[in-house]
Design a protein around this motif. Sequence first.
Motif, PDB file in Angstrom:
ATOM      1  N   PHE A  59       1.069  -1.251  -0.361  1.00  0.00           N
ATOM      2  CA  PHE A  59      -0.011  -0.261   0.020  1.00  0.00           C
ATOM      3  C   PHE A  59       0.688   0.981   0.225  1.00  0.00           C
ATOM      4  CE2 PHE A  59      -1.781  -3.560   2.403  1.00  0.00           C
ATOM      5  CZ  PHE A  59      -3.494  -3.632   1.425  1.00  0.00           C
ATOM      6  N   ASP A  60       0.835   2.105   0.016  1.00  0.00           N
ATOM      7  CA  ASP A  60       1.219   3.797  -0.021  1.00  0.00           C
ATOM      8  C   ASP A  60       0.695   4.358   0.788  1.00  0.00           C
ATOM      9  OD1 ASP A  60       3.239   3.664  -2.356  1.00  0.00           O
ATOM     10  OD2 ASP A  60       2.085   3.257  -3.684  1.00  0.00           O
ATOM     11  N   PRO A  61       1.278   5.142   1.627  1.00  0.00           N
ATOM     12  CA  PRO A  61       0.721   6.064   2.600  1.00  0.00           C
ATOM     13  C   PRO A  61       0.669   7.536   2.053  1.00  0.00           C
ATOM     14  CG  PRO A  61       3.008   5.839   2.942  1.00  0.00           C
ATOM     15  CD  PRO A  61       2.872   5.018   1.628  1.00  0.00           C
ATOM     16  N   LEU A  62       0.063   8.991   2.675  1.00  0.00           N
ATOM     17  CA  LEU A  62      -0.154   9.683   1.856  1.00  0.00           C
ATOM     18  C   LEU A  62       1.399  10.334   2.014  1.00  0.00           C
ATOM     19  CD1 LEU A  62      -3.169  10.993   3.427  1.00  0.00           C
ATOM     20  CD2 LEU A  62      -3.075  10.683   1.577  1.00  0.00           C
ATOM     21  N   PHE A  63       1.815  10.002   2.952  1.00  0.00           N
ATOM     22  CA  PHE A  63       3.076  10.923   3.369  1.00  0.00           C
ATOM     23  C   PHE A  63       4.317   9.635   3.169  1.00  0.00           C
ATOM     24  CE2 PHE A  63       1.034  15.072   3.455  1.00  0.00           C
ATOM     25  CZ  PHE A  63       1.783  15.664   2.275  1.00  0.00           C
ATOM     26  N   SER A 188      -6.245  -4.877  -2.134  1.00  0.00           N
ATOM     27  CA  SER A 188      -6.640  -3.467  -3.277  1.00  0.00           C
ATOM     28  C   SER A 188      -5.953  -2.305  -2.929  1.00  0.00           C
ATOM     29  CB  SER A 188      -7.127  -3.001  -3.997  1.00  0.00           C
ATOM     30  OG  SER A 188      -7.720  -2.457  -5.002  1.00  0.00           O
ATOM     31  N   GLY A 189      -4.214  -1.961  -2.682  1.00  0.00           N
ATOM     32  CA  GLY A 189      -3.984  -1.021  -2.746  1.00  0.00           C
ATOM     33  C   GLY A 189      -2.989  -0.702  -3.898  1.00  0.00           C
ATOM     34  N   THR A 190      -2.271   0.757  -3.688  1.00  0.00           N
ATOM     35  CA  THR A 190      -2.286   1.349  -4.723  1.00  0.00           C
ATOM     36  C   THR A 190      -0.171   0.890  -4.694  1.00  0.00           C
ATOM     37  OG1 THR A 190      -1.153   3.635  -3.881  1.00  0.00           O
ATOM     38  CG2 THR A 190      -3.136   3.608  -4.831  1.00  0.00           C
ATOM     39  N   GLY A 191      -0.329   0.265  -4.493  1.00  0.00           N
ATOM     40  CA  GLY A 191       1.446  -0.134  -3.260  1.00  0.00           C
ATOM     41  C   GLY A 191       2.375  -0.958  -4.373  1.00  0.00           C
ATOM     42  N   PRO A 192       3.731  -0.421  -4.760  1.00  0.00           N
ATOM     43  CA  PRO A 192       4.398  -1.126  -5.543  1.00  0.00           C
ATOM     44  C   PRO A 192       4.109  -2.842  -5.854  1.00  0.00           C
ATOM     45  CG  PRO A 192       6.365  -1.308  -3.709  1.00  0.00           C
ATOM     46  CD  PRO A 192       4.277  -0.071  -3.504  1.00  0.00           C
TER      47      PRO A 192
END
Length: 512
Positions: A59-63, A188-192
């Motif tokens: 996943f990705d965090p906002l920062f 489902s995340g936006t991670g690598p």
Amino acid sequence: MRLRWFFITSIFYAVGSFAQNQNVFNPQAITVAVDKIPTSFNPFADEKLMGLQYKHLLFDPLFRWDKTQRLEARLVKKWQRIDKKTIRFYLRDNIPFHSGNKLTAKDVIWSFEQAKKQTNLHFLNKVVSVKYLSPSSFDIESSLNDIQLLDYLTHIFVLDSVFYKNNKNLLETAPSIIFPPVKKLTMSGTGPYIVQQYNPVLGLVVIANNHYWNGKLPTQFFRFTRVNKPQSRLFALLADDVQVSYAIPNKFVNDLSENTSKRLVQVPSSNVIFLTINDKLSPVLNNKNVREAIHLAINQQGMLKYILKDNGQVQASVVGLSENKFSKKKDKNTLLMPEYNLDKSKKILKTVKLPKQMSLLVMFDEVGNTRKVADALTHMLDKIGIKVVIQEVDSEEVWNNTNLYHDLTVSSWQSNLMSRDNIYEDLFVNSFLTEYLKDKFKLKGLGDNFQSQSKYFKSLQQDNWIFPLLYQDKIWAQDNKFNLQDIFSSNGIPYWSLFKVKKDSHLLNHEG
């Protein structure tokens, strides 16, 4: 040779069922020996269930924090303060989730709602609202200053709301081990990376997300293999069964440093070992001079050298490794580095009547350094006439119920936050010192006033009621051909999307 054969046999047994298809032993995969494998794939689960390295993997965090103590915007492209309570955020364009859905502000709002339901992130109580403005923008209203809020947002990982609304049980139910291994884990995340194969007992295989918004990834496959004991992880590295290993034992650091094909990577960490002093049983400890004498008798630099093998540092303050790029005001309560002076200590205690013995409660840690520190303290304090009896516990509940009934305590704690105010607040409510500090704050009549508590905490350090003894580095090791040292954040989190072969090296096929 017998030791190596025993280890290799153990590894073969451990990963045998994990390697049931050819993808697991893909020669391009990098194998990492770790102590823990996720037992949840909810990024808002407790870190014991899903560590931050895995949250950032999928996943990705906002920062997030980079390795130079600077905040790096991830899913956010820009932000601006609107008024005293409100900051407006703008998302990056065209970021896809693993499902193919596109990231919008609705996903951010929904993720905040999930975080409130499922986490103990106490800062969320200070967030008044998260308001949707447009598909690419949202407002956060809170009582936090800029650095406090952005620091906390490093822990907000954004979920695919459309996907998870249709698969509600995925955030609540951990994958079963009844029919291992699980293939192509649904999330489902936006991670690598995306999970390719998983067994919560043995390990995790991930494959690069070919649609990752931040570009092509230098490493296509990772295999995280669970090896419980630090010594076994080291032997796995030396036997070339793994290419990277977490948590090498301090006692083997010198031996590994002489190996030309392997390399140690010391990662500065906020993991700190604390000593506290309590006067409930021995009123003599209420004497400021006695507490000073105890501190003078403790050779912190010596413990750093002989226990940590210099893999750490001595800091006078609990926020010694916190961010400092945003702090414009100088801290008037800056503490001096601790002094070691045995003669001065003995002189102070010469006219003081000490109890026949004092008790020291130790909170067990997996690395084993809290017990080693406690043993060292008994020898040091014995030199000034203080006899100490050690009791070690491994239960947080037992610790919380008994720590106020011991003269001294030793425990470790770590925060992944970097703002000074956030670190203090995290320490006050989420550490082994919480009950001790609650008692001190109550006696002082401070209530829940955070500013007063922070100021008083600094005085507790200055008056030698409580002090950080050692900051412990995280020790990793790797084959020389990789750039492991470049992938860590300033708060010690490995970002595996940055991991690659050095330009002057060639990745050799690893046949397992």
